[in-house]
Scaffold this motif. Structure first.
Motif, short mmCIF file in Angstrom:
data_model
loop_
_atom_site.label_atom_id
_atom_site.label_comp_id
_atom_site.label_asym_id
_atom_site.label_seq_id
_atom_site.Cartn_x
_atom_site.Cartn_y
_atom_site.Cartn_z
N ALA A 212 0.81 -1.35 0.21
CA ALA A 212 0.18 0.28 0.14
C ALA A 212 0.76 1.23 0.34
N LEU A 213 1.79 1.25 0.68
CA LEU A 213 3.15 2.58 1.15
C LEU A 213 3.09 2.47 -0.44
N GLY A 214 3.97 1.42 -0.99
CA GLY A 214 5.02 1.59 -2.02
C GLY A 214 3.99 2.00 -3.09
N VAL A 215 2.70 1.51 -3.81
CA VAL A 215 1.80 1.97 -4.86
C VAL A 215 2.06 3.49 -4.45
N SER A 216 1.02 4.03 -3.09
CA SER A 216 0.45 5.54 -2.88
C SER A 216 1.33 6.54 -2.97
N PHE A 217 2.94 6.37 -2.67
CA PHE A 217 4.06 7.06 -3.09
C PHE A 217 4.34 6.94 -4.25
N ARG A 218 4.67 5.67 -5.22
CA ARG A 218 4.13 5.80 -7.24
C ARG A 218 3.54 6.94 -7.29
N LEU A 219 2.52 6.98 -7.36
CA LEU A 219 1.64 7.79 -7.88
C LEU A 219 1.59 9.38 -7.79
N THR A 220 2.83 9.33 -6.63
CA THR A 220 3.23 11.03 -6.51
C THR A 220 4.28 11.41 -7.02
N LEU A 221 4.78 10.54 -8.89
CA LEU A 221 5.79 10.88 -9.49
C LEU A 221 4.65 10.55 -10.20
N PRO A 222 5.59 11.40 -11.07
CA PRO A 222 5.29 11.46 -13.37
C PRO A 222 5.20 10.32 -13.70
N ARG A 223 4.43 9.20 -14.59
CA ARG A 223 5.55 8.27 -15.54
C ARG A 223 5.88 8.17 -16.22
N ILE A 224 7.59 7.35 -15.60
CA ILE A 224 8.46 7.36 -15.86
C ILE A 224 9.02 6.21 -16.35
#
Length: 288
Positions: A212-224
């Motif tokens: 859950a932490l990894g998914v929520s944090f990755r959503l804060t970044l642009p799609r790279i």
């Protein structure tokens, strides 16, 4: 130009640009009493300058030039609006971004026009807005702009501001929660090996929390399409938690198959190895 593995974004500027050049054709006879003249830029020769990363600048001053009796020309412009920037996020959240102002003569090559070494970039860094960034001047540097590698080059000059990300926020929102989740996974190895439900419940909870932490944090970044420092930290931490879960499963099976002594030895080794491995992950990824 080739730009690989970058994300196109924009930043907003308010620029005052002053360009000077000498045109002897605009000089006046010594007998002429005129001191300064103001002419539209469209009526005189200009170096044909453009900002190539312009994404909608508005001109806030009349496009005119001031000319003295010797033919020295000064053009003053005020421009406001967005400029494009290519973000390189591999070192996120310890990255430094270069915010360029790329001025190019779209008509003349470096053999035909030369930018003065006295070209100067002045920025009021304290007035720059953008929470979580520290700004410094990147100075100026001459460039040759080409649309393709073997194409005709255009003379240019790049000014830049360097923006260094303040990683404190991301350390608190990523590293601290991750550490707590791994601490939870580590705690499973301190429980008696015969306590199956508590050990399995603790190990499983750490896995779900980490996902859950990894998914929520990755959503804060642009799609790279590449991994950042933060991604590597999360990836290695996830692998460590999965290994911890596997060790927990093995010790549970051993404890239920009359191999309790072996299960306890494995749990003891996990208690020692777990913090050492996590320390290595932190050093290898977050040490900067």
């Amino acid at each position: 130009r080739q730009r690989q593995m970058c994300i196109r974004d924009s930043f907003t500027v308010d620029l005052y640009v002053e360009s000077e050049w000498h045109d002897p054709r605009l000089a006046l006879p010594a007998s002429d009493s005129a001191s300064l003249r103001t002419l539209p830029l469209s009526d005189i020769w200009t170096p044909r300058l453009t900002i190539i990363n312009n994404r909608g600048l508005d001109s806030l001053l009349p496009e005119v030039a001031t000319i003295d009796v010797e033919g020295n020309v000064i053009a003053r412009l005020r421009l406001a609006g967005p400029l494009a920037v290519d973000l390189e996020l591999r070192d996120f959240p310890f990255d430094t971004q270069r915010l360029p102002i790329e001025i190019v003569s779209y008509q003349y090559s470096p053999d035909e026009i030369i930018f003065s070494e006295r070209s100067e970039f002045i920025a009021n860094l304290e007035a720059l807005s953008g929470d979580g960034w520290n700004y410094t001047s990147g100075g100026s540097e001459p460039i040759v702009y080409r649309l393709k590698d073997d194409g005709r080059g255009a003379a240019g000059l790049t000014f830049a501001v360097l923006a260094e990300r303040d990683a404190t926020f991301y350390m608190l929102t990523l590293a601290l929660p991750m550490t707590l989740i791994l601490f939870l996974a580590w705690m499973a190895h301190w429980l008696p090996v015969e306590l199956v439900p508590p050990r399995m419940g603790t190990a499983s909870a750490s896995v779900f929390s980490l996902i859950a932490l990894g998914v929520s944090f990755r959503l804060t970044l642009p799609r790279i399409t590449y991994l950042t420092v933060a991604d590597f930290f999360g990836l290695f931490a996830t692998l460590l938690v999965l290994v911890s879960l596997a060790v927990t499963v093995v010790t549970v099976r051993w404890a239920n198959s009359e191999r309790k002594d072996a299960a306890e030895r494995l749990a003891m080794r996990a208690r020692i190895a777990f913090p050492i491995l996590y320390g290595l992950i932190v050093v290898l990824t977050l040490s900067g």
